[in-house]
Design an enzyme around this catalytic site. Structure first.
Site, short mmCIF file in Angstrom:
data_model
loop_
_atom_site.label_atom_id
_atom_site.label_comp_id
_atom_site.label_asym_id
_atom_site.label_seq_id
_atom_site.Cartn_x
_atom_site.Cartn_y
_atom_site.Cartn_z
N MET A 8 -9.34 8.22 9.06
CA MET A 8 -9.80 8.82 7.79
C MET A 8 -10.83 9.93 8.05
SD MET A 8 -10.30 5.21 5.78
CE MET A 8 -10.96 4.36 7.22
N ASP A 53 0.83 -1.20 0.00
CA ASP A 53 0.00 0.00 0.00
C ASP A 53 0.87 1.25 0.00
OD1 ASP A 53 -2.33 -1.34 0.02
OD2 ASP A 53 -2.68 -1.19 2.17
N LYS A 59 -3.72 3.42 -2.73
CA LYS A 59 -4.77 4.38 -3.11
C LYS A 59 -4.54 5.64 -2.30
CE LYS A 59 -7.85 0.46 -2.83
NZ LYS A 59 -8.63 -0.22 -1.82
C1 LIG Z 1 -7.33 3.13 5.32
S1 LIG Z 1 -6.95 3.51 7.00
C2 LIG Z 1 -5.84 2.21 7.33
C3 LIG Z 1 -5.65 1.96 8.79
C4 LIG Z 1 -4.61 0.89 9.09
N1 LIG Z 1 -5.04 -0.40 8.63
C5 LIG Z 1 -4.29 0.83 10.59
O1 LIG Z 1 -4.56 -0.19 11.22
O2 LIG Z 1 -3.75 1.79 11.09
C6 LIG Z 1 -5.91 4.92 6.81
C7 LIG Z 1 -6.09 5.91 7.95
O3 LIG Z 1 -5.37 5.47 9.09
C8 LIG Z 1 -4.87 6.60 9.79
N2 LIG Z 1 -3.41 6.52 9.80
C9 LIG Z 1 -2.65 5.53 9.34
N3 LIG Z 1 -1.34 5.77 9.59
C10 LIG Z 1 -1.29 6.96 10.23
C11 LIG Z 1 -0.23 7.76 10.76
N4 LIG Z 1 1.04 7.37 10.68
N5 LIG Z 1 -0.54 8.93 11.35
C12 LIG Z 1 -1.83 9.34 11.45
N6 LIG Z 1 -2.87 8.61 10.97
C13 LIG Z 1 -2.61 7.44 10.38
C14 LIG Z 1 -5.37 7.84 9.06
O4 LIG Z 1 -6.59 8.22 9.64
C15 LIG Z 1 -5.57 7.30 7.66
O5 LIG Z 1 -6.50 8.08 6.94
#
Ligand SMILES: C[S@@+](CC[C@H](N)C(=O)[O-])C[C@H]1O[C@@H](n2cnc3c(N)ncnc32)[C@H](O)[C@@H]1O
Length: 264
Positions: free
Chosen positions: A172, A36, A58
């Site tokens: 998100m 990803d 994406k």
């Molecule tokens: C499609 S989701 C995936 C989540 C992922 N599977 C997890 O367990 O963290 C993506 C969202 O996770 C959050 N996110 C992921 N990594 C992040 C980071 N390093 N800092 C802040 N938000 C993060 C944000 O809200 C982002 O829009």
């Protein structure tokens, strides 16, 4: 037990040192890595140079490969004797569509193993020094999606979310921050409920903006925070800032130290 052909691996929120030992081992033995967008610096380098790398990310608001396309590709790539690593940000089963991918592979008779990762809520909260639960302050935590189709309202059970003793973590949620705050206030949470937005959590670019339900959207706009952003809402946000909540007497000093230390 059948040997897995596809490993759904959680890469954690960004800091490569938050990978599990098992994730590192499986990556080091990979033949193909399907990955990803939100994969921390240096993590892909753990795969052998000979391993094929396939990007299927994406970006928010931009068209990428469809989920059906990714599912189909995984089935195509999985072959007996090959190790396919499907590397996903955070944890594969938390807003990562890992369940859909696993189901698709299993329906095609392809053995799958899931290797969990540190989800953004846990990584970002730790890195911003926000305890997601805290005795006497929060009895539970809920992970909630802030995402919906462009032009649609968020279809959430707002009254059930408006519990001052449950910490809310929105994934998100950046694009809908104003709506989220407004709906929670409407549903009964006080305007002054502490809230934080964490961008690029656990990475050297991490930024944390703190405020309240009433002020966070403006603060985030002024700070020009950009995705990925995680929202944390509830009194725990101030536990290590507010001396009364922390009941430490030294809370403000603790907060000052946190700011100075920043992210190692
Ligand atoms: C499609 S989701 C995936 C989540 C992922 N599977 C997890 O367990 O963290 C993506 C969202 O996770 C959050 N996110 C992921 N990594 C992040 C980071 N390093 N800092 C802040 N938000 C993060 C944000 O809200 C982002 O829009």
């Amino acid at each position: 037990m059948l040997k897995p052909q596809v490993y759904l691996v959680g890469a954690g929120p960004g800091d490569p040192e938050l990978l599990t030992v098992k994730a590192v081992r499986v990556l080091q033995q990979a033949d193909i890595v399907v990955h990803d967008r939100l994969i921390g610096e240096g993590i892909l380098d753990l795969a052998p140079p000979r391993a094929q790398r396939v990007y299927v990310g994406k970006a928010p608001g931009r068209p990428g490969m469809t989920q059906d396309g990714i599912n189909g590709l995984l089935v195509e790539l999985a072959a007996p004797g090959k190790r396919v690593v499907r590397l996903k940000g955070g944890d594969p089963f938390i807003f990562g569509r890992g369940g859909e991918e696993a189901l698709h592979l299993l329906r095609h008779g392809i053995p799958v193993e899931v290797i969990p990762g540190v989800t953004a809520a846990l990584g970002c909260a730790a890195s911003a020094m926000i305890p997601l639960t805290h005795r006497g302050v929060a009895t539970g935590v809920r992970f909630v999606t802030g995402h919906c189709r462009a032009g649609w309202w968020l279809d959430l059970n707002w009254p059930s979310l408006a519990d001052p003793r449950t910490t809310l973590v929105f994934y998100m949620g950046l694009a809908h921050l104003e709506e989220i705050a407004g709906r929670l206030i409407e549903a009964g949470l006080p305007h002054g409920t502490p809230a934080a937005a964490i961008a690029d959590g656990t990475t050297p670019e991490q930024r944390v903006v703190r405020g309240s339900l009433a002020t966070l959207e403006r603060a985030v706009r002024l700070a020009a925070l950009a995705s990925p952003v995680l929202l944390v809402i509830g009194p725990v946000v101030d536990v290590l800032v507010d001396p009364q909540l922390a009941r430490l007497g030294e809370g403000r000093r603790v907060a000052a130290v946190v700011e100075q230390v920043g992210h190692a």
